[in-house]
Design an enzyme around this catalytic site. Structure first.
Site, PDB file in Angstrom:
ATOM      1  N   ARG A  34     -14.633  12.582   6.656  1.00 22.47           N
ATOM      2  CA  ARG A  34     -13.398  13.216   7.140  1.00 22.47           C
ATOM      3  C   ARG A  34     -12.924  14.338   6.235  1.00 22.47           C
ATOM      4  O   ARG A  34     -12.461  15.378   6.707  1.00 22.47           O
ATOM      5  CB  ARG A  34     -12.308  12.154   7.314  1.00 22.47           C
ATOM      6  CG  ARG A  34     -12.518  11.350   8.594  1.00 22.47           C
ATOM      7  CD  ARG A  34     -11.645  10.131   8.640  1.00 22.47           C
ATOM      8  NE  ARG A  34     -10.245  10.507   8.500  1.00 22.47           N
ATOM      9  CZ  ARG A  34      -9.319   9.756   7.926  1.00 22.47           C
ATOM     10  NH1 ARG A  34      -9.636   8.569   7.452  1.00 22.47           N
ATOM     11  NH2 ARG A  34      -8.092  10.188   7.838  1.00 22.47           N
ATOM     12  N   ASP A  92     -15.449   2.208   7.116  1.00 22.77           N
ATOM     13  CA  ASP A  92     -14.421   3.159   6.678  1.00 22.77           C
ATOM     14  C   ASP A  92     -14.922   4.020   5.533  1.00 22.77           C
ATOM     15  O   ASP A  92     -14.634   5.209   5.468  1.00 22.77           O
ATOM     16  CB  ASP A  92     -13.137   2.440   6.241  1.00 22.77           C
ATOM     17  CG  ASP A  92     -12.166   3.446   5.629  1.00 22.77           C
ATOM     18  OD1 ASP A  92     -11.724   4.332   6.373  1.00 22.77           O
ATOM     19  OD2 ASP A  92     -11.908   3.379   4.418  1.00 22.77           O
ATOM     20  N   HIS A 116       0.832  -1.200   0.000  1.00 22.82           N
ATOM     21  CA  HIS A 116       0.000   0.000   0.000  1.00 22.82           C
ATOM     22  C   HIS A 116       0.865   1.247   0.000  1.00 22.82           C
ATOM     23  O   HIS A 116       1.789   1.374   0.803  1.00 22.82           O
ATOM     24  CB  HIS A 116      -0.914   0.032   1.233  1.00 22.82           C
ATOM     25  CG  HIS A 116      -1.802   1.232   1.254  1.00 22.82           C
ATOM     26  ND1 HIS A 116      -3.002   1.265   0.579  1.00 22.82           N
ATOM     27  CD2 HIS A 116      -1.640   2.453   1.795  1.00 22.82           C
ATOM     28  CE1 HIS A 116      -3.539   2.460   0.728  1.00 22.82           C
ATOM     29  NE2 HIS A 116      -2.738   3.202   1.467  1.00 22.82           N
ATOM     30  N   SER A 165      -8.020   3.679   8.900  1.00 27.85           N
ATOM     31  CA  SER A 165      -8.722   3.698   7.615  1.00 27.85           C
ATOM     32  C   SER A 165      -8.001   2.796   6.604  1.00 27.85           C
ATOM     33  O   SER A 165      -8.590   1.891   5.990  1.00 27.85           O
ATOM     34  CB  SER A 165      -8.785   5.142   7.106  1.00 27.85           C
ATOM     35  OG  SER A 165      -9.173   5.195   5.760  1.00 27.85           O
ATOM     36  N   LYS A 199      -9.011  -1.695   5.492  1.00 26.55           N
ATOM     37  CA  LYS A 199      -9.204  -2.256   4.150  1.00 26.55           C
ATOM     38  C   LYS A 199      -8.172  -3.344   3.864  1.00 26.55           C
ATOM     39  O   LYS A 199      -8.464  -4.347   3.218  1.00 26.55           O
ATOM     40  CB  LYS A 199      -9.130  -1.122   3.122  1.00 26.55           C
ATOM     41  CG  LYS A 199     -10.337  -0.194   3.238  1.00 26.55           C
ATOM     42  CD  LYS A 199     -10.198   1.084   2.433  1.00 26.55           C
ATOM     43  CE  LYS A 199      -9.320   2.108   3.103  1.00 26.55           C
ATOM     44  NZ  LYS A 199      -9.496   3.473   2.636  1.00 26.55           N
TER      45      LYS A 199
END
Ligand code: URA
Ligand code: CA
Length: 437
Positions: free
Chosen positions: A167, A160, A81, A182, A186
């Site tokens: 947000r 989320d 990620h 967050s 995932k």
């Protein structure tokens, strides 16, 4: 338990219990919960923070509001990620290289929003490529080819999804516990057992200081480990676009050029370093040097490019783009950007350089905007390069009017008389054993 009780507890800085966090996640996933109550709790968390165990608990209960995948892919499922950058196409390079070394990459990626690009938009620029696949197909391709990259389904961490959309408009994005939970909710739901994080630092990054990058990376590694995942993280430079190509089809072209061995550069360097961590977490290499050796072999013998072609074909796309990148979408017009003076390219406002690509049509301002797959630009110079007045320093690809994109890109670039100091690409790492360097 009522949501107001949780808001009141967090308002005075209390640590929320696992049961309370479970309530919070359930409220967030429930469409009937009013936005204003969720927003108030988000702001209380933004101001008062969360302990490491509280953050890890919140992440897991958010993940559990939706599907939790358990990928059976004939190996250790690994994922990577990035916190988001410009010209950051590492996934398209490392996923096939890691697969060529025997890894099993199960990757769920996002779309671009604002100044950062998204892997899903890039892949969709390949004619026919499908990023929405039934779960069985996703896992079968990951098992058979060794890598599969799809968009995130709506069934993953719905809590989320709701909180993230609030947000943005409530000033609660810049909270390390909220960012970490967050992202990791995932990732946990996606089922990867080994997760490599690329936390970007610099003018194009979410985090602008080394200290914040390390805090975020540590928080995410801590969350993952508490859920039984193996974690590694790199802090990498985002003070200029990572690759020279910015835009969807343009970035696919650069990835193919790199996998074919025609082009080298910092983008390849970061992809190799991240890929090496993925091989370590896959138990396919025992140290970094061996992992890098394996990846370079897959690059040099063409097996990485072959994997990319296999993945494209398995996902419905035209695999011939791997031999002939002219099959990728292009634009009607190109316009050169000229150096305004003699000197050295010294600084890039990378967020603005990302907005320039967006203005040319490569990105979107709202989730509903359509993108122009061929649009973007190629930047010929990197920080530290010498330029001569009037020389071409970038080529903009566009269908629409070029003025805004050209203005944004040219004002994002700063020139000095003397060569600037350049920074290392890999700024820090957290190894799988937790050691920091
Ligand atoms: N990406 C996410 O998914 N969540 C954040 O909070 C920030 C970046
Ligand atoms: Ca292991």
């Amino acid at each position: 338990m009522a949501l107001i009780d949780l808001i009141n507890a967090k308002k005075v800085g209390q640590e929320l219990s696992t049961a309370q966090l479970q309530e919070f996640a359930a409220f967030a996933a429930d469409k009937a919960t009013p936005d204003y109550q969720l927003a108030a709790l988000l702001m209380a968390i933004r101001i008062n923070g969360m302990s490491p165990s509280e953050t890890a608990d919140l992440t897991l209960v958010m993940a559990q509001t939706g599907d939790m995948l358990k990928p059976e892919v004939g190996g250790i499922p690994v994922d990577k990620h990035s916190t988001g950058g410009v010209g950051d196409t590492t996934t398209l390079i490392l996923a096939p290289l890691v697969a060529a070394c025997g890894g099993k990459v199960v990757k769920m990626s996002g779309r671009g929003l604002g100044h950062t690009g998204g892997t899903i938009d890039k892949l969709e620029s390949i004619p026919g490529f499908k990023t929405e696949l039934p779960e069985e197909d996703f896992l079968r391709i990951a098992r058979e080819v060794g890598c599969c990259v799809v968009g995130q389904s709506g069934e993953l961490a719905p809590a989320d999804k709701r909180l993230y959309s609030l947000r943005d408009v409530t000033g609660t994005v810049d909270s390390i516990p909220l960012i970490a939970s967050s992202i990791m909710s995932k990732k946990l739901a996606g089922g990867a057992m080994g997760i490599v994080l690329d936390v970007k630092l610099g003018s194009g990054a979410l985090m602008k200081t080394m200290e914040d990058c390390m805090r975020l990376a540590r928080a995410m590694c801590d969350i993952g480990r508490r859920s039984g995942r193996e974690m590694a993280a790199l802090i990498t430079a985002m003070d200029e676009p990572l690759g020279s190509h910015v835009g969807n089809a343009l970035e696919v072209k650069e990835a193919i050029d790199m996998l074919a061995g025609r082009v080298q550069g910092p983008l390849m360097e970061v992809a190799l370093q991240l890929g090496a961590q993925m091989l370590l977490l896959s138990d396919l290499a025992t140290d970094e040097a061996q992992a890098l050796e394996m990846l370079k072999k897959a690059l040099n013998d063409g097996s990485g490019l072959k994997k990319f072609r296999q993945m494209i074909k398995a996902q419905g796309g035209d695999g011939r783009v791997c031999e002939d990148t002219s099959l990728l979408p292009t634009t009607k017009h190109t316009t050169a950007l000229k150096a305004p003076r003699d000197g050295y390219l010294a600084r890039i406002n990378t967020e603005q350089a990302g907005m320039a690509a967006q203005a040319l049509g490569a990105g979107r301002l709202t989730k509903e905007d359509a993108i122009d797959p061929g649009a973007g630009y190629v930047l010929y110079k990197r920080i530290g390069d010498r330029v001569r007045k009037g020389e071409d320093i970038a080529l903009l690809h566009h269908n629409k009017d070029v003025k805004r994109g050209l203005d944004l890109l040219s004002s994002a670039l700063e020139f000095f008389d003397t060569a600037p100091q350049t920074m290392p690409l890999i700024r820090a790492r957290i190894a799988p054993d937790g050691k920091e360097s």
